[in-house]
Scaffold this motif. Structure first.
Motif, short mmCIF file in Angstrom:
data_model
loop_
_atom_site.label_atom_id
_atom_site.label_comp_id
_atom_site.label_asym_id
_atom_site.label_seq_id
_atom_site.Cartn_x
_atom_site.Cartn_y
_atom_site.Cartn_z
N ARG A 106 0.82 -1.22 0.00
CA ARG A 106 0.00 0.00 0.00
C ARG A 106 0.85 1.27 0.00
O ARG A 106 0.40 2.32 -0.47
CB ARG A 106 -0.95 0.00 1.20
CG ARG A 106 -2.04 -1.08 1.13
CD ARG A 106 -3.05 -0.93 2.26
NE ARG A 106 -3.93 -2.08 2.38
CZ ARG A 106 -5.08 -2.25 1.72
NH1 ARG A 106 -5.48 -1.33 0.86
NH2 ARG A 106 -5.81 -3.33 1.90
N TYR A 123 -2.22 9.59 4.57
CA TYR A 123 -1.74 8.38 5.26
C TYR A 123 -0.44 8.63 5.99
O TYR A 123 0.23 9.66 5.77
CB TYR A 123 -1.54 7.25 4.26
CG TYR A 123 -0.34 7.47 3.35
CD1 TYR A 123 -0.43 8.32 2.24
CD2 TYR A 123 0.89 6.84 3.60
CE1 TYR A 123 0.66 8.53 1.42
CE2 TYR A 123 1.98 7.05 2.77
CZ TYR A 123 1.87 7.90 1.69
OH TYR A 123 2.94 8.11 0.86
N VAL A 144 -8.16 4.47 9.73
CA VAL A 144 -8.14 3.02 9.50
C VAL A 144 -6.68 2.57 9.44
O VAL A 144 -5.89 3.15 8.69
CB VAL A 144 -8.78 2.64 8.13
CG1 VAL A 144 -9.05 1.15 8.07
CG2 VAL A 144 -10.02 3.44 7.85
N LYS A 146 -4.17 -0.32 8.29
CA LYS A 146 -4.18 -1.45 7.34
C LYS A 146 -2.78 -2.05 7.26
O LYS A 146 -1.79 -1.31 7.30
CB LYS A 146 -4.55 -0.98 5.93
CG LYS A 146 -5.90 -0.30 5.82
CD LYS A 146 -6.18 0.13 4.37
CE LYS A 146 -7.53 0.82 4.27
NZ LYS A 146 -7.84 1.23 2.88
N THR A 147 -2.70 -3.38 7.09
CA THR A 147 -1.40 -3.97 6.80
C THR A 147 -0.98 -3.49 5.40
O THR A 147 -1.83 -3.31 4.53
CB THR A 147 -1.44 -5.51 6.81
OG1 THR A 147 -2.48 -5.94 5.93
CG2 THR A 147 -1.73 -6.05 8.21
N GLY A 151 -3.59 -7.75 2.43
CA GLY A 151 -5.00 -7.59 2.82
C GLY A 151 -5.96 -7.76 1.64
O GLY A 151 -5.61 -7.47 0.50
N GLN A 157 -7.34 -5.08 8.30
CA GLN A 157 -7.56 -3.67 8.63
C GLN A 157 -8.45 -3.49 9.86
O GLN A 157 -9.31 -4.31 10.14
CB GLN A 157 -8.07 -2.86 7.44
CG GLN A 157 -9.22 -3.43 6.65
CD GLN A 157 -9.59 -2.48 5.53
OE1 GLN A 157 -10.20 -1.46 5.78
NE2 GLN A 157 -9.20 -2.79 4.31
N CYS A 178 2.52 -1.46 8.75
CA CYS A 178 1.15 -1.01 8.48
C CYS A 178 1.13 0.41 7.95
O CYS A 178 2.16 1.08 7.87
CB CYS A 178 0.33 -1.07 9.77
SG CYS A 178 -0.03 -2.75 10.32
N GLU A 181 -4.57 5.32 7.62
CA GLU A 181 -5.24 6.19 6.64
C GLU A 181 -6.33 6.97 7.31
O GLU A 181 -7.04 6.46 8.18
CB GLU A 181 -5.93 5.33 5.58
CG GLU A 181 -5.08 4.92 4.45
CD GLU A 181 -5.88 4.13 3.41
OE1 GLU A 181 -7.11 4.03 3.49
OE2 GLU A 181 -5.22 3.61 2.51
N HIS A 215 -17.16 -4.60 4.66
CA HIS A 215 -15.91 -4.47 3.89
C HIS A 215 -15.81 -5.40 2.68
O HIS A 215 -14.78 -5.44 2.02
CB HIS A 215 -14.66 -4.67 4.76
CG HIS A 215 -14.55 -3.69 5.87
ND1 HIS A 215 -14.05 -2.43 5.67
CD2 HIS A 215 -14.90 -3.77 7.17
CE1 HIS A 215 -14.08 -1.77 6.82
NE2 HIS A 215 -14.61 -2.56 7.74
#
Ligand code: ADP
Ligand code: MG
Length: 373
Positions: A106, A123, A144, A146-147, A151, A157, A178, A181, A215
């Protein structure tokens, strides 16, 4: 790049439903199909001419796939790095390795989005508990975590709604680096599938309006119920990304649309996308045919929408009710993936309902009483 002619073999890494639908398109167009997947009789393996059963990081198996294939592609983004670079150097992998390296992580994805000129969700990278606290101070709440890698369908997440969620969220760090965001209070989620071939020809499919439940994508509505200017902007963003990445193949571009008309890019997928399954029954060319065209260096087909359509995902918990409804499916086009093991929350198929107007399609779907939205 020369056209790869029908009769040649397309090797697919990954044997899930996306590979299966690629294989159907490839077979229709006269190609042979080989697949590499760790599980025998996978959704793609059931249809493939050659089935190689081995782990994804088994370099020998990847060499075997390359040996029997004239062109190699993949149906998911977590292709092993060593396998990917070997294929790039020693086989015909028109999509290359860069697109996967960008979309696997990401953090790389954000850099690529920024480079293309599109707006990304603010982020902060997070590697430790202290960094998480600093990131929350900067990004704010709600946010949020998130890895960065691995994912999907909301896995990997955690929402941070208040300071008391930090402890719980920090557990995600055990899975690896991670990214935190900002939570976008979007009006709608929309997506665009864009394809590009090796000659630099680019085409987008019509914008999809996506509704998620817990999700997981549940519904895609096309045409998306957005203004014409949003429609055009979303497609331009996708084309700019495809060109900026200098990609070949397919890119699924997920976006958040706010009430004020801002478009933020959420995620990129370097493959056909769930929100493009509607194309199977509603566009002149399907996203899977377009993928085969792009990697085999055909000219890209027309993406014109031929009918309003709503795609409903069929998860494990829906399948019995869907099958019981078959007598009502005159304009419902059923696609089941042949998955071994039907579990709740697992995608096992989808149905595309077509009709002359979205309102009547949506009423019909409600009357089936399968999905509770
Ligand atoms: P994946 O699809 O790989 O599970 P996504 O990042 O697309 O991961 O997140 C899944 C869904 O979670 C999104 O489609 C959206 O509904 C919600 N979501 C994710 N990130 C945000 C965010 N920053 N703001 C608001 N909603 C989000
Ligand atoms: Mg997503």
């Amino acid at each position: 790049m020369d056209i790869i002619l029908p009769g040649s073999t397309i090797g697919i890494i990954g044997g899930g439903q996306l590979g299966r639908m690629m294989a159907v398109a490839a077979k229709e167009m006269g190609y042979q199909v080989a697949v590499l997947d760790p599980t025998p009789n996978s959704p793609t393996g059931q249809l493939a001419d050659v089935e190689i059963v081995a782990p994804y990081d088994d370099l020998e198996a990847a060499k075997q796939l390359a040996d029997v294939s004239d062109v190699v592609t993949y149906e998911f983004e977590n292709v092993d790095y060593d396998v990917l670079t070997w294929l790039e150097d020693n086989a015909n992998l028109p999509q290359g390795s860069e697109l996967i390296q960008v979309t696997q992580d990401r953090a790389n994805e954000k850099i690529a989005i920024e480079k293309s000129g599109a707006a990304f969700v603010p982020y902060h990278l997070v590697n430790s508990y202290d960094e998480l606290k600093q990131a929350i101070d900067r990004i704010g709440i709600p946010s949020v975590l998130k890895t960065r890698t691995g994912g999907y369908d909301g896995k990997g997440q955690v929402m941070v709604k208040s300071q008391s969620d930090i402890q719980e969220a920090a557990k995600l760090l055990e899975q690896g680096p991670c990214i935190l965001e900002k939570f976008i209070d979007f009006d709608k989620e929309i997506s665009v599938i864009v394809n590009r071939n090796g000659k630099g020809e680019t085409k987008t499919f019509p914008v999809g309006e996506n509704i998620h439940h817990e999700h997981i994508l549940l519904q895609t509505i096309v045409p998306a119920r957005v203004e014409l200017s949003i429609n055009e902007r979303a497609q331009h963003i996708a084309i700019d990304l495809a060109e900026s990445l200098d990609m070949v193949g397919t890119l699924g571009v997920e976006m958040f649309l706010t009430k004020e008309g801002h478009i933020y890019l959420n995620e990129l997928a370097p493959r056909p996308h769930n929100s493009g399954h509607y194309t199977l029954n509603a566009c002149e060319t399907t996203q899977f045919q377009q993928h085969v065209r792009a990697i085999c260096q055909w000219p890209l087909g027309s993406t014109e929408l031929q009918t309003p359509v709503v795609m409903m995902n069929i998860l494990g918990e829906h399948v019995d009710k869907v099958v019981a409804n078959i007598p009502n499916f005159r304009s419902g086009h059923l696609h089941l993936y042949g998955k071994n093991g039907v579990k709740p929350k697992r995608k096992v198929g989808h149905i595309n309902v077509t009709g002359s107007e979205l309102v009547t399609i949506l009423d019909h779907i409600t009357s089936l009483n399968v999905w509770h939205m």
